[in-house]
Design an enzyme around this catalytic site. Structure first.
Site, short mmCIF file in Angstrom:
data_model
loop_
_atom_site.label_atom_id
_atom_site.label_comp_id
_atom_site.label_asym_id
_atom_site.label_seq_id
_atom_site.Cartn_x
_atom_site.Cartn_y
_atom_site.Cartn_z
N SER A 1 0.83 -1.21 0.00
CA SER A 1 0.00 0.00 0.00
C SER A 1 0.86 1.26 0.00
O SER A 1 1.63 1.46 -0.93
CB SER A 1 -0.96 -0.05 1.19
OG SER A 1 -2.05 0.78 0.93
N LYS B 1 4.00 2.07 -2.57
CA LYS B 1 4.32 3.27 -3.35
C LYS B 1 5.81 3.56 -3.14
O LYS B 1 6.55 3.89 -4.07
CB LYS B 1 3.48 4.46 -2.89
CG LYS B 1 1.96 4.23 -2.89
CD LYS B 1 1.18 5.44 -2.41
CE LYS B 1 -0.17 5.15 -1.75
NZ LYS B 1 -1.26 4.65 -2.54
N TRP C 1 -10.70 0.44 -4.23
CA TRP C 1 -10.09 1.74 -3.94
C TRP C 1 -8.71 1.85 -4.63
O TRP C 1 -8.31 2.89 -5.08
CB TRP C 1 -9.97 1.85 -2.42
CG TRP C 1 -9.44 3.12 -1.82
CD1 TRP C 1 -8.33 3.22 -1.02
CD2 TRP C 1 -9.99 4.44 -1.87
NE1 TRP C 1 -8.16 4.52 -0.59
CE2 TRP C 1 -9.17 5.29 -1.10
CE3 TRP C 1 -11.11 5.00 -2.51
CZ2 TRP C 1 -9.42 6.65 -0.94
CZ3 TRP C 1 -11.36 6.36 -2.35
CH2 TRP C 1 -10.52 7.17 -1.58
N HIS D 1 -7.79 -5.61 1.23
CA HIS D 1 -6.54 -4.83 1.14
C HIS D 1 -5.60 -5.27 2.26
O HIS D 1 -5.85 -5.00 3.44
CB HIS D 1 -6.93 -3.36 1.32
CG HIS D 1 -5.79 -2.42 1.26
ND1 HIS D 1 -5.13 -2.10 0.10
CD2 HIS D 1 -5.18 -1.68 2.24
CE1 HIS D 1 -4.18 -1.22 0.35
NE2 HIS D 1 -4.18 -0.94 1.65
C1 GTR Z 1 -5.31 4.51 2.33
C2 GTR Z 1 -4.80 5.31 1.18
C3 GTR Z 1 -4.16 4.42 0.17
C4 GTR Z 1 -3.23 3.40 0.80
C5 GTR Z 1 -3.73 2.88 2.13
C6 GTR Z 1 -2.69 2.10 2.95
O1 GTR Z 1 -5.98 5.25 3.26
O2 GTR Z 1 -5.88 6.00 0.63
O3 GTR Z 1 -3.52 5.17 -0.83
O4 GTR Z 1 -1.97 3.92 0.93
O5 GTR Z 1 -4.21 3.89 2.93
O6 GTR Z 1 -1.53 2.48 3.04
O7 GTR Z 1 -3.09 1.09 3.52
#
Ligand code: GTR
Length: 399
Positions: A235, A239, A326, A377
């Site tokens: 996540s 990045k 998302w 996620h």
């Molecule tokens: C969320 C964000 C994502 C992702 C995520 C994470 O809130 O919108 O871009 O980075 O967190 O890191 O689990």
């Protein structure tokens, strides 16, 4: 009691706000706007890039600079000094199957220092030096517990050791706390000029910078094959793993798990999380210039397929989870597909199908690898198991 009611009210408000953000996002393919991706193989002076020499000499540096200036910020490469000290060692960790090393990496610049705590397990039964996986940990430190009292599938150290790899982790808070106010308390103290530059480094850049300092350390550790280090992130960490691999070509493999917006997913599809949302929720992740692209994706001189391309010719594995719209699974897959032509300059043929494979149907034996896992996620044992297979495939082939 009153405090409790206020607290619950606040919690309901926060939950509502974030639920709203997610609700307002577009999740319908039919509503994805038409878009044209910037051509990764066309230079700024409109010349076509026909071979890897031109890619490496002309276009790659251009693309890297576009990402620095518009999204992730500059990446300071020099520092005054770096020291490594082993703060804890156990030659018979994990019931004897691994050596534990906790290493304090301290980097000095501008009369300040940053302390990076590296947790590292090296398999005992494998001939040294060994290849390694390094996780940029964006979740709790208990996920990378050196004592192994807590075990987590987010960093399944035993499984990785059993597969013959070393496994390491750093925590993002050592580099830049994940907070819009306190993120400056870390790497940015070493480079204060970054704070006032519109293309200055912020938190994601600082996390990637930290991964490179671990690489500096690995080059001195005889147990580790520094030419075979895979950088892994989930996540927001995913990045950072992409950005680390783009900036630092010493990383042999890049793994970007569920990285979504401003990770592996295309921005122009405007599906799920968008740039305006990410900049509003996390203003400390990307540079000031990136705010210009709020609700203005088409003005970006890059899109995320070009970040994938910066990793070429090194193997790259990106993932999604079926319930994590998302993070735009389709946009992630398309990003990989649009980077294929840069891998092709190196004679590397991607084995990705024309459209996304089904859920739990990983494509592993390819320089650009991908899976969409059933579920939420997260970073799980399923994901890691595939990353290990991917590394096995890549390293055997390249021997
Ligand atoms: C969320 C964000 C994502 C992702 C995520 C994470 O809130 O919108 O871009 O980075 O967190 O890191 O689990």
């Amino acid at each position: 009691m009153r405090k409790l009611i206020i607290a619950l009210g606040f919690l309901a408000f926060v939950t509502k706000v974030s639920a709203q953000d997610h609700d307002e996002a577009n999740y319908e393919e039919s509503k994805v706007p038409e878009y044209t991706l910037p051509d990764v193989l066309k230079t700024s002076s409109n010349k076509e890039v026909k071979d890897k020499m031109m890619w490496e000499k002309v276009r790659r540096p251009e693309v890297l600079k576009l990402f620095e200036d518009n999204i992730y910020g500059q990446m300071p490469k020099s520092y005054d000094n770096i020291t490594y000290s082993v703060t804890n060692e156990d030659p018979a960790a994990m019931n004897g199957k691994a050596k534990l090393k906790e290493v304090l990496i301290e980097v000095f610049n501008n009369n300040k220092s940053v302390k990076i705590n590296l947790v590292l397990f090296v398999p005992n039964k494998v001939k040294k030096p060994v290849p390694a996986f390094l996780l940029i940990n964006n979740r709790g430190k208990e996920n990378t517990d050196p004592t192994r009292a807590v075990k987590s599938d987010f960093w399944p150290a035993e499984m990785v050791i059993d597969s013959g790899y070393a496994i390491a982790a750093i925590h993002v808070s050592d580099l830049a706390p994940d907070n819009k106010v306190t993120y400056v308390n870390g790497v940015l103290q070493l480079y204060p000029e970054q704070l006032t530059a519109d293309n200055g480094m912020k938190a994601i850049g600082a996390w990637a910078w930290g991964a490179s300092r671990v690489m500096d350390y690995f080059e001195t550790d005889k147990d580790i094959d520094a030419k075979k280090v895979a950088i892994v992130g989930h996540s927001r960490g995913g990045k950072a793993s992409l950005w680390a691999a783009a900036e630092d070509q010493r990383f042999a493999i890049c793994v970007s798990n569920c990285s979504g917006n401003t990770g592996a997913a295309l921005a122009r599809r405007q599906f799920g999380e968008r740039i305006n949302r990410i900049n509003a929720s996390f203003p400390h992740w990307f540079n000031n210039n990136y705010k210009k692209y709020n609700n203005n994706e088409n003005a970006l001189p890059v899109d995320q397929h070009m970040l994938i391309a910066l990793v070429a010719p090194r193997p790259l594995y990106a993932t999604n989870a079926s319930k994590d719209l998302w993070a735009d699974p389709k946009g992630t897959f398309l990003s990989l597909k649009n980077a294929e032509k840069v891998y092709a300059l190196y004679g590397l043929k991607s084995k990705l199908p024309a459209t996304s494979p089904g859920i739990n149907e990983p494509i592993i034996q390819s320089p650009l690898a991908y899976h969409i896992r059933e579920g939420e996620h997260n970073l799980t044992a399923y994901d890691w198991n595939n990353f290990i297979k991917f590394a096995n495939y890549q390293y055997k082939k390249n021997k």
